[in-house]
Design a protein around this motif. Structure first.
Motif, short mmCIF file in Angstrom:
data_model
loop_
_atom_site.label_atom_id
_atom_site.label_comp_id
_atom_site.label_asym_id
_atom_site.label_seq_id
_atom_site.Cartn_x
_atom_site.Cartn_y
_atom_site.Cartn_z
N TYR A 159 7.39 7.75 -21.47
CA TYR A 159 7.50 7.43 -22.90
C TYR A 159 7.03 6.01 -23.19
CZ TYR A 159 11.56 4.30 -22.58
OH TYR A 159 12.39 3.23 -22.32
N THR A 160 6.85 5.70 -24.46
CA THR A 160 6.46 4.36 -24.89
C THR A 160 7.68 3.65 -25.46
OG1 THR A 160 4.21 5.07 -25.43
CG2 THR A 160 5.00 3.04 -26.46
N ASP A 205 0.98 10.62 -25.00
CA ASP A 205 1.65 10.08 -23.81
C ASP A 205 1.63 11.09 -22.67
OD1 ASP A 205 2.43 7.56 -24.85
OD2 ASP A 205 4.13 8.48 -25.88
N ARG A 255 -1.06 -2.09 -22.66
CA ARG A 255 0.30 -1.68 -22.26
C ARG A 255 0.30 -1.36 -20.77
NH1 ARG A 255 4.73 -0.29 -24.98
NH2 ARG A 255 3.56 -0.29 -26.93
N ARG A 257 2.51 -0.10 -17.41
CA ARG A 257 3.70 0.54 -16.87
C ARG A 257 3.89 -0.01 -15.46
NH1 ARG A 257 6.24 4.64 -18.93
NH2 ARG A 257 4.45 5.11 -20.25
N GLN A 304 8.05 -1.49 -18.83
CA GLN A 304 6.84 -1.59 -19.62
C GLN A 304 6.69 -2.98 -20.24
OE1 GLN A 304 6.05 1.74 -22.32
NE2 GLN A 304 7.64 2.93 -21.30
#
Length: 380
Positions: A128-129, A253, A325, A327, A332
């Protein structure tokens, strides 16, 4: 799995000179996944229903004016490669070719349905973000539109004054209220009507209640919920409290997760790769690796770089927004910035990313110090 196993030959083709009123009627009558646009028989691009919903272009406009670039997929392409191409092309629909001829069409939903049973090995917290932008119930729609644009997102969770989730607003909601009010107004009233729309609080137009998914739930459960309710994304909440916003999980995603690889070099995914001018994919990967290598405790598992081109230009060079972004093994971390040209925008975003990495490292150091202090106190 080849893409031919899940692509469909049921598509609609229109000429670039066709009027948009004709395209709109096609979606109303036939409800296709997308419309393929050709110019003198050559592939030009696609038009999706979402594009039409989010535009207020006159019906007499030619279809060529609405064309969205989409990658050309070979019929024998691997599903993972196609998922990457859709993400990097910033599209949910793409044409499929065989020996140079248009054969069919593929969309993101078809890919997700094909791999659905395999998604139970992933949990929401893995893909997920987080760090999503949220708004309050009294935020005006004008501000909402700016936030959607600035962050290149299509949805924002809405919270009350206590920070509890109360609703969701999407670009579709904004377009719906705008078109609804425009249809009511006469030509002379429109300027004032636009101002009234922008001053409306989001509470009046948000969707509520909101369907949520827990961090610990499987990605399969999340995608099944998206299909059941025809959602493109879900608000992610911690297991102990479904009124708190932990992040967002979207179909994009999930597509992105399908492309994760175990390569020698960091896996870097770039959305809207076509805007790259004086910078290459390798330049971007090496620059991000240099930032990561400064902090040996942090290992980057995946990097996503998204470019968004604005209409504004300076001496012919477009203003571009860049979002990075990462990970990582420490969670994150992201950075964003704008500049004229892709390289300038990337450098601004990279600088912000590094500052956020330093801040994250400092926060971890504080947590470790507190942990050591608590252990010592317990030993007294």
């Amino acid at each position: 799995m080849d893409i031919a196993d899940i692509a469909t030959q049921e598509f609609v083709e229109v000429d670039a000179d066709q009027r948009l009123s004709k395209v709109r009627s096609i979606f109303e009558r036939e409800n296709p996944k997308g419309v393929i646009v050709t110019d003198d028989g050559d592939y030009s691009g696609v038009i999706t229903q979402q594009q039409l919903l989010q535009s207020h272009i006159e019906d007499d406009t030619k279809a060529g004016a609405m064309v969205k670039s989409a990658p050309k997929i070979e019929r024998n392409a691997d599903v993972r490669d196609v998922a990457r191409m859709l993400v990097e092309g910033d599209t949910k629909v793409a044409p499929v070719f065989e020996a140079g001829d248009l054969w069919g069409i593929i969309d993101a939903d078809a890919i997700l349905r094909a791999v659905l049973d395999n998604l139970d090995v992933l949990t929401v917290d893995q893909i997920y973000t987080d760090n999503v932008v949220s708004i309050t119930e009294d935020t005006h729609l004008g501000r909402v539109i700016n936030l959607l644009r600035e962050n290149s997102v299509s949805r924002l969770p809405v919270v009350n004054e206590d920070g509890q989730l109360t609703g969701m607003v999407t670009t579709h909601d904004i377009v719906d209220v705008a078109v609804r009010n425009m249809d009511k107004a006469t030509q002379g009233d429109r300027a004032g009507d636009i101002e009234r729309i922008l001053d409306l609080p989001v509470y009046d137009e948000m969707s509520s209640p909101v369907s949520t998914i827990d961090l610990e739930d499987s990605v399969k459960d999340a995608v099944e919920m998206m299909f059941e309710y025809d959602y493109a994304g879900l608000v992610v909440t911690p297991e102990y409290d479904d009124s708190l916003v932990a992040g967002i999980l979207t179909k994009t995603d999930v597509l992105r997760a399908l492309t994760y690889t175990e390569e020698e070099h960091m896996d870097v995914q770039i959305t809207n790769v076509e805007v790259l001018d004086t910078i290459t994919r390798d330049d971007i990967r090496q620059s991000i690796e240099q930032v990561a290598e400064k902090y040996q405790e942090m290992s980057v598992q995946h990097a996503h770089v998204r470019f968004h081109q604005h209409r504004e230009k300076l001496r012919g060079t477009p203003l571009i927004q860049c979002q990075i972004r990462l990970r990582t093994t420490h969670g994150q971390v992201a950075g964003s910035g704008e500049g004229y040209g892709a390289e300038s925008a990337f450098r601004v975003a990279l600088d912000k990313l590094e500052r956020n990495v330093v801040q994250m490292k400092g926060m971890r150091s504080d947590e470790e110090y507190k942990g050591q202090l608590l252990r010592k106190l317990n030993e007294l």
